[in-house]
Write an enzyme that holds these catalytic residues in place. Structure first.
Site, mmCIF file in Angstrom:
data_model
loop_
_atom_site.group_PDB
_atom_site.id
_atom_site.type_symbol
_atom_site.label_atom_id
_atom_site.label_comp_id
_atom_site.label_asym_id
_atom_site.label_seq_id
_atom_site.Cartn_x
_atom_site.Cartn_y
_atom_site.Cartn_z
ATOM 1 N N HIS A 246 37.964 -13.360 42.141
ATOM 2 C CA HIS A 246 37.606 -13.145 40.745
ATOM 3 C C HIS A 246 35.997 -13.194 40.685
ATOM 4 C CE1 HIS A 246 37.613 -13.509 36.494
ATOM 5 N NE2 HIS A 246 38.904 -12.668 36.153
ATOM 6 N N GLU A 305 46.601 -10.534 38.701
ATOM 7 C CA GLU A 305 47.306 -9.212 39.080
ATOM 8 C C GLU A 305 48.502 -9.248 40.100
ATOM 9 O OE1 GLU A 305 46.804 -7.487 36.904
ATOM 10 O OE2 GLU A 305 44.767 -6.429 37.139
HETATM 11 N N1 ACO Z 1 39.740 -9.210 49.416
HETATM 12 C C1 ACO Z 1 39.088 -9.255 50.499
HETATM 13 N N2 ACO Z 1 37.768 -9.666 50.062
HETATM 14 C C2 ACO Z 1 37.414 -9.974 48.993
HETATM 15 C C3 ACO Z 1 38.144 -9.862 48.129
HETATM 16 C C4 ACO Z 1 39.583 -9.651 48.263
HETATM 17 N N3 ACO Z 1 40.458 -9.514 47.298
HETATM 18 N N4 ACO Z 1 37.571 -10.197 46.727
HETATM 19 C C5 ACO Z 1 36.253 -10.394 47.201
HETATM 20 N N5 ACO Z 1 36.283 -10.229 48.542
HETATM 21 C C6 ACO Z 1 34.831 -10.481 49.323
HETATM 22 C C7 ACO Z 1 34.141 -9.246 49.424
HETATM 23 O O1 ACO Z 1 34.453 -8.277 50.422
HETATM 24 C C8 ACO Z 1 32.698 -9.758 49.768
HETATM 25 O O2 ACO Z 1 32.341 -10.312 50.961
HETATM 26 P P1 ACO Z 1 31.095 -9.963 51.690
HETATM 27 O O3 ACO Z 1 30.377 -11.121 50.739
HETATM 28 O O4 ACO Z 1 31.483 -10.539 52.881
HETATM 29 O O5 ACO Z 1 30.712 -8.844 51.405
HETATM 30 C C9 ACO Z 1 32.942 -11.242 48.896
HETATM 31 O O6 ACO Z 1 34.226 -11.524 48.983
HETATM 32 C C10 ACO Z 1 32.398 -11.153 47.616
HETATM 33 O O7 ACO Z 1 32.772 -10.094 46.690
HETATM 34 P P2 ACO Z 1 32.300 -9.654 45.642
HETATM 35 O O8 ACO Z 1 32.730 -7.994 45.295
HETATM 36 O O9 ACO Z 1 30.669 -9.938 45.220
HETATM 37 O O10 ACO Z 1 33.002 -10.466 44.292
HETATM 38 P P3 ACO Z 1 33.246 -9.796 42.847
HETATM 39 O O11 ACO Z 1 32.836 -11.036 42.115
HETATM 40 O O12 ACO Z 1 32.442 -8.963 42.573
HETATM 41 O O13 ACO Z 1 34.509 -9.432 42.981
HETATM 42 C C11 ACO Z 1 36.589 -8.701 42.256
HETATM 43 C C12 ACO Z 1 35.569 -9.646 42.084
HETATM 44 C C13 ACO Z 1 36.273 -7.203 41.981
HETATM 45 C C14 ACO Z 1 37.878 -9.115 41.560
HETATM 46 C C15 ACO Z 1 36.961 -8.914 43.847
HETATM 47 O O14 ACO Z 1 37.555 -10.243 44.253
HETATM 48 C C16 ACO Z 1 38.177 -7.693 44.020
HETATM 49 O O15 ACO Z 1 37.810 -6.562 44.647
HETATM 50 N N6 ACO Z 1 39.480 -8.093 44.253
HETATM 51 C C17 ACO Z 1 40.632 -7.252 44.769
HETATM 52 C C18 ACO Z 1 41.061 -6.544 43.422
HETATM 53 C C19 ACO Z 1 41.598 -7.246 42.235
HETATM 54 O O16 ACO Z 1 42.510 -7.931 42.539
HETATM 55 N N7 ACO Z 1 41.218 -6.733 41.001
HETATM 56 C C20 ACO Z 1 41.643 -7.531 39.939
HETATM 57 C C21 ACO Z 1 40.567 -8.489 39.225
HETATM 58 S S1 ACO Z 1 41.458 -9.613 38.118
HETATM 59 C C22 ACO Z 1 41.107 -8.491 36.717
HETATM 60 O O17 ACO Z 1 40.195 -7.596 36.372
HETATM 61 C C23 ACO Z 1 42.235 -8.535 35.594
#
Ligand code: ACO
Length: 363
Positions: A246, A305
Site C-alpha cells: 500500500h 483487497e
Molecule cells: N507484490 C510484489 N512487490 C510489490 C508489491 C506487491 N504487491 N507492492 C509493492 N511491491 C514492490 C515493488 O515492486 C517495488 O519494488 P522495487 O523497489 O524493488 O522496485 C516496491 O515494492 C515499491 O513499490 P511501489 O510501486 O513504489 O509502491 P507503491 O506505493 O507505488 O505501490 C501498490 C502501492 C500499487 C498498492 C502496490 O503495493 C501494488 O501494486 N500492490 C498490488 C496491487 C494491489 O493490491 N492494489 C490494491 C491496493 S489497495 C487499494 O487501492 C484499494
C-alpha cells in the site's frame, strides 16, 4: 524522475474533514469515528455521516431517498445493450452512469450513489442471461443490491456482510480515485463528471481492480501447501502479489481485519467458505513471508483487497464485477470529497517540471 515526484507521495493536496489514514499506526478515522466504531452501521448511515454539511436539505434518514433514487436510475438499465454487455461490467456501469445528468444538488448525488448498485446488478444478471430485477425502494441499500443481483432476497448474515464491506470502503483519504474525483470537481464540472473520474481511476489493478486477480491467485495456488512455491514463481516472473502492499500503510491495513471478521462471521452461516478461508490465510502467511525476504527494505503488508475478494466471492458476485461493488461503497466518499472541494477548495492545477529539449533559437 526524482523519487517521490512521480507518485506525489507525501504531498498534501487537500484538506479534508472526511477521513484520516494513519499509515504508521494502521488506523482509519471517518469523520471522527474509528473504523472499528462503524461496525454495525448501514451504508445509508455512513453516507449521511460523510455528506453531512455538504448538501442543503439532507434528510436525517437517507434510506427512503436512496431507495427512490435506485428506482429512478433503473430506467437507464434499458440502455444496457449487447455492445455494453460484451465489455467488462465496470465499463458498462461507467457508460450507464455517464448517461445521468450532471449537477451538484442532492437529487443528483443520490442518483449517483444508487447508480453503481443498480447498474452492476443489472449487468451481472444480463451476463448470466437473466432479466434485470427492479429495485425495491423500501428496502435497505445492501439488501436490495443482493436481491437485485440474485432475483431473490439474501439471508440476513449476507446483508450484514455486504453492509460491513460498503461501510469499510466508503472513504479512505486521498486515494487515487478520490483525488481524481476532486480534481474534476475542482473545475466545477459537476458530481456526475467527478464520479466518472473516480470510477475510471478505481478500475485499475493497482487500485480497485485488484480483488478480481486475487481470486485468480487463490485458484492458481489451489491448496495451502502450494502457496509459497506459487507465490515465489509469481515474483520470479516479475508479477506483483495482489492484495499486498500500500502507498500509505506501512503496517497492516485496518480494513483487512474488518473484512476478515466479516468473512469469518459469514462463514459461520455458510457451508461454502471454510476451505477458501483457510486457503486465503495460508496465502497471506506465505506472501508476507516471501515479501519480507524479497523486499527487506520495504514493509509490504496485507491490504484491503485480499479479504474483499473472499467476501465478495462468498456473496456470489462474479470476480469481474468486484470493482463495481467497490464503487458501490466508495461512491459515497467520492461525492463527499467532490462537494468539499467545490465548497471550500480552489481549482487543482499543479505544475510539471519540463525535462524535454530546450527550444531551439530561431535561425
Ligand atoms: N507484490 C510484489 N512487490 C510489490 C508489491 C506487491 N504487491 N507492492 C509493492 N511491491 C514492490 C515493488 O515492486 C517495488 O519494488 P522495487 O523497489 O524493488 O522496485 C516496491 O515494492 C515499491 O513499490 P511501489 O510501486 O513504489 O509502491 P507503491 O506505493 O507505488 O505501490 C501498490 C502501492 C500499487 C498498492 C502496490 O503495493 C501494488 O501494486 N500492490 C498490488 C496491487 C494491489 O493490491 N492494489 C490494491 C491496493 S489497495 C487499494 O487501492 C484499494
Amino acid at each position: 524522475m526524482r523519487d517521490g515526484v512521480n507518485g506525489l507521495e507525501g504531498v498534501v493536496a487537500a484538506e479534508t474533514v472526511l477521513s484520516e489514514v494513519d499509515g504508521e499506526a494502521g488506523r482509519l478515522v471517518i469523520r471522527g469515528h474509528g473504523l472499528e466504531a462503524l461496525a454495525g452501521w448501514t451504508f445509508e448511515e455512513v453516507t449521511g455521516l460523510l455528506w453531512s454539511g455538504f448538501f442543503d436539505g439532507l434528510p436525517r434518514d437517507l434510506r427512503p431517498a436512496l431507495g427512490a433514487a435506485r428506482a429512478e436510475v433503473f430506467d437507464e438499465v434499458a440502455r444496457l445493450d449487447d455492445g455494453l454487455l460484451a465489455r467488462a461490467p465496470v465499463e458498462a456501469v461507467r457508460a450507464l452512469t455517464a448517461r445521468l445528468a450532471d449537477g451538484d444538488d442532492l437529487a443528483i448525488a443520490l442518483r449517483l450513489a444508487a447508480a453503481p448498485a443498480v447498474f452492476t446488478a443489472a449487468a451481472v444478471r444480463a451476463r448470466q442471461g437473466e432479466p434485470a430485477v427492479a429495485p425495491d425502494p423500501a428496502a435497505g441499500h445492501a439488501a436490495d443490491i443482493l436481491r437485485m443481483s440474485r432475483g431473490r432476497p439474501a439471508r440476513p448474515a449476507e446483508v450484514a456482510a455486504l453492509e460491513a464491506y460498503l461501510v469499510t470502503v466508503s472513504d479512505h483519504g486521498l486515494n487515487a480515485s478520490t483525488f481524481a474525483a476532486r480534481v474534476v470537481a475542482s473545475t466545477r464540472a459537476g458530481l456526475t463528471s467527478a464520479v466518472l473520474a473516480g470510477l475510471s481511476a478505481l478500475k485499475g489493478p493497482l487500485h480497485g481492480g485488484a480483488p478480481g486477480p486475487v481470486i485468480e491467485m487463490l485458484d492458481g495456488v489451489g491448496a495451502p501447501q502450494n502457496a509459497r512455491a506459487w507465490l515465489e514463481a509469481a515474483l520470479d516472473r516479475g508479477d506483483r502479489l495482489m492484495g499486498f502492499g500500500h502507498r500509505v500503510y506501512r503496517v497492516r491495513d485496518p480494513r483487512a481485519d474488518a473484512l476478515k471478521r466479516a468473512v469469518a462471521a459469514l462463514g459461520k452461516a455458510s457451508n461454502v467458505l471454510p476451505g477458501r478461508f483457510a486457503l486465503a490465510e495460508a496465502v497471506e502467511v506465505a506472501a508476507l513471508e516471501v515479501l519480507r525476504e524479497r523486499k527487506p527494505n520495504r514493509s509490504l503488508q496485507t491490504n484491503v483487497e485480499l479479504y474483499t475478494a473472499l467476501l465478495l466471492e462468498a456473496l456470489a458476485f462474479p470476480p469481474e464485477a468486484f470493482t463495481c461493488v467497490f464503487a458501490m461503497g466508495r461512491v459515497a466518499g467520492w461525492i463527499a470529497h467532490a462537494r468539499e472541494q467545490v465548497l471550500g477548495g480552489r481549482l487543482i492545477r499543479p505544475q510539471s517540471r519540463y525535462i524535454g529539449p530546450r527550444a531551439r533559437a530561431a535561425a
